[in-house]
Design a protein around this motif. Structure first.
Motif, short mmCIF file in Angstrom:
data_model
loop_
_atom_site.label_atom_id
_atom_site.label_comp_id
_atom_site.label_asym_id
_atom_site.label_seq_id
_atom_site.Cartn_x
_atom_site.Cartn_y
_atom_site.Cartn_z
N VAL A 1 0.87 -1.19 0.00
CA VAL A 1 0.00 0.00 0.00
C VAL A 1 0.90 1.23 0.00
N HIS A 2 0.74 2.09 -1.03
CA HIS A 2 1.50 3.34 -1.13
C HIS A 2 0.57 4.49 -0.76
N VAL A 3 0.88 5.20 0.31
CA VAL A 3 0.08 6.38 0.68
C VAL A 3 0.65 7.56 -0.10
N LEU A 4 -0.20 8.17 -0.96
CA LEU A 4 0.30 9.21 -1.87
C LEU A 4 0.56 10.52 -1.13
N ALA A 5 1.56 11.27 -1.65
CA ALA A 5 1.84 12.61 -1.14
C ALA A 5 0.92 13.62 -1.84
N GLY A 6 0.82 14.80 -1.26
CA GLY A 6 -0.12 15.82 -1.73
C GLY A 6 0.09 16.26 -3.17
N ASP A 7 1.31 16.10 -3.70
CA ASP A 7 1.59 16.57 -5.07
C ASP A 7 1.55 15.41 -6.08
N LYS B 1 8.64 5.63 5.42
CA LYS B 1 7.91 6.91 5.44
C LYS B 1 8.87 8.04 5.08
N GLU B 2 8.39 8.92 4.17
CA GLU B 2 9.19 10.09 3.79
C GLU B 2 8.69 11.31 4.54
N ASN B 3 9.52 12.35 4.56
CA ASN B 3 9.14 13.59 5.23
C ASN B 3 8.31 14.46 4.28
N LYS B 4 7.05 14.03 4.05
CA LYS B 4 6.14 14.72 3.11
C LYS B 4 4.76 14.79 3.74
N ASP B 5 3.86 15.57 3.13
CA ASP B 5 2.47 15.59 3.58
C ASP B 5 1.64 14.68 2.68
N PRO B 6 0.68 13.96 3.26
CA PRO B 6 -0.16 13.07 2.45
C PRO B 6 -1.22 13.83 1.64
N MET B 7 -1.73 13.17 0.62
CA MET B 7 -2.81 13.73 -0.20
C MET B 7 -4.15 13.61 0.53
N LEU B 8 -5.03 14.59 0.32
CA LEU B 8 -6.40 14.51 0.82
C LEU B 8 -7.35 14.37 -0.37
N TYR B 9 -8.45 13.62 -0.18
CA TYR B 9 -9.43 13.39 -1.26
C TYR B 9 -10.83 13.65 -0.72
N ASN C 1 -12.20 15.71 -5.44
CA ASN C 1 -11.15 16.73 -5.50
C ASN C 1 -9.95 16.25 -4.71
N PHE C 2 -8.75 16.63 -5.19
CA PHE C 2 -7.52 16.27 -4.51
C PHE C 2 -6.94 17.53 -3.87
N GLY C 3 -6.30 17.36 -2.70
CA GLY C 3 -5.71 18.53 -2.06
C GLY C 3 -4.58 18.16 -1.13
N VAL C 4 -4.09 19.18 -0.45
CA VAL C 4 -3.05 18.98 0.56
C VAL C 4 -3.64 19.42 1.90
N ILE C 5 -2.97 19.09 2.99
CA ILE C 5 -3.47 19.45 4.31
C ILE C 5 -3.40 20.96 4.47
N PRO C 6 -4.54 21.63 4.77
CA PRO C 6 -4.51 23.10 4.90
C PRO C 6 -3.59 23.52 6.05
N SER C 7 -2.86 24.63 5.84
CA SER C 7 -1.88 25.06 6.85
C SER C 7 -2.57 25.42 8.16
N LYS C 8 -3.88 25.81 8.10
CA LYS C 8 -4.58 26.21 9.34
C LYS C 8 -4.72 25.03 10.31
N PHE C 9 -4.58 23.78 9.79
CA PHE C 9 -4.63 22.62 10.67
C PHE C 9 -3.55 22.69 11.74
N TYR C 10 -2.45 23.39 11.41
CA TYR C 10 -1.30 23.40 12.32
C TYR C 10 -1.17 24.72 13.07
N ALA C 11 -2.14 25.62 12.87
CA ALA C 11 -2.01 26.95 13.48
C ALA C 11 -2.16 26.88 15.00
#
Ligand SMILES: Cc1cc2nc3c(=O)[nH]c(=O)nc-3n(C[C@H](O)[C@H](O)[C@H](O)COP(=O)(O)O)c2cc1C
Length: 165
Positions: A74-80, A143-151, A155-165
């Protein structure tokens, strides 16, 4: 009949709104040729032992290979990695000639540069309606130092920066 149609469309509406990540699951056939598809039914199951699951539609062309194989990755995709996600969900394109991959020490096809890879031994298969649930025992994790993709809602996206605010 209309009630069933109504329930099905409500089900699709609810499940289509449920946000997930995106994975690509791969294995090799008897001759060692790689196969794989895009999957978002992936979920964690157990910590002791380490178990995960995903489900495969009976219409998937490689279902017999996944059913008879004793392992999968199982490959967990990165946001890009939207292109990779679309490649492994598209018909008529040679998936493994259009991405970087290599065979692992477990003889599983491993795609490069994803967020994480879980190599698994098939633990159990459960027939469930028009899908088969494949439960895997995790035998290797990278595991790589990347952010996972969101679906979400196709629509595909990346984790919004406000999650970490
Ligand atoms: C985001 C996304 C998630 C998907 N999740 C699943 C899944 O969990 N199980 C499944 O069987 N197909 C899933 N699919 C569909 C398969 O990737 C697609 O049908 C694939 O092309 C099947 O391989 P085949 O062309 O060899 O039949 C998903 C597709 C997308 C775009």
């Amino acid at each position: 009949m209309n009630e069933i149609v109504d329930q099905t469309s409500k089900f699709k509406e609810v499940m289509g709104n449920y946000p997930t990540g995106v994975t690509i699951v791969t294995t090799a056939d008897d001759e060692g040729s790689p196969v794989g598809l895009t999957v978002n039914s992936f979920a964690s199951v157990s910590l002791d032992p380490l178990l995960i699951l995903w489900s495969i539609d009976h219409r998937v062309s490689t279902i017999d290979i996944f059913r008879s194989s004793d392992k999968f990755a199982v490959h967990v995709l990165a946001g890009d990695q939207t292109e990779l996600c679309n490649l492994f969900a598209s018909k008529g394109i040679d998936r493994f000639n259009n991405c970087d991959w290599k065979l692992s020490e477990h003889n599983l096809p491993i795609i490069s540069d994803v967020f994480a890879v879980l190599q698994c031994k098939t633990f159990k298969q459960v027939e469930a309606g028009d899908h088969t649930i494949l439960i895997g025992k995790v035998i290797d994790i990278t595991k790589e130092n990347k952010d996972p993709m969101l679906y979400h809602r196709r629509n595909f996206g990346v984790i919004p920066s406000k999650f970490y605010a």
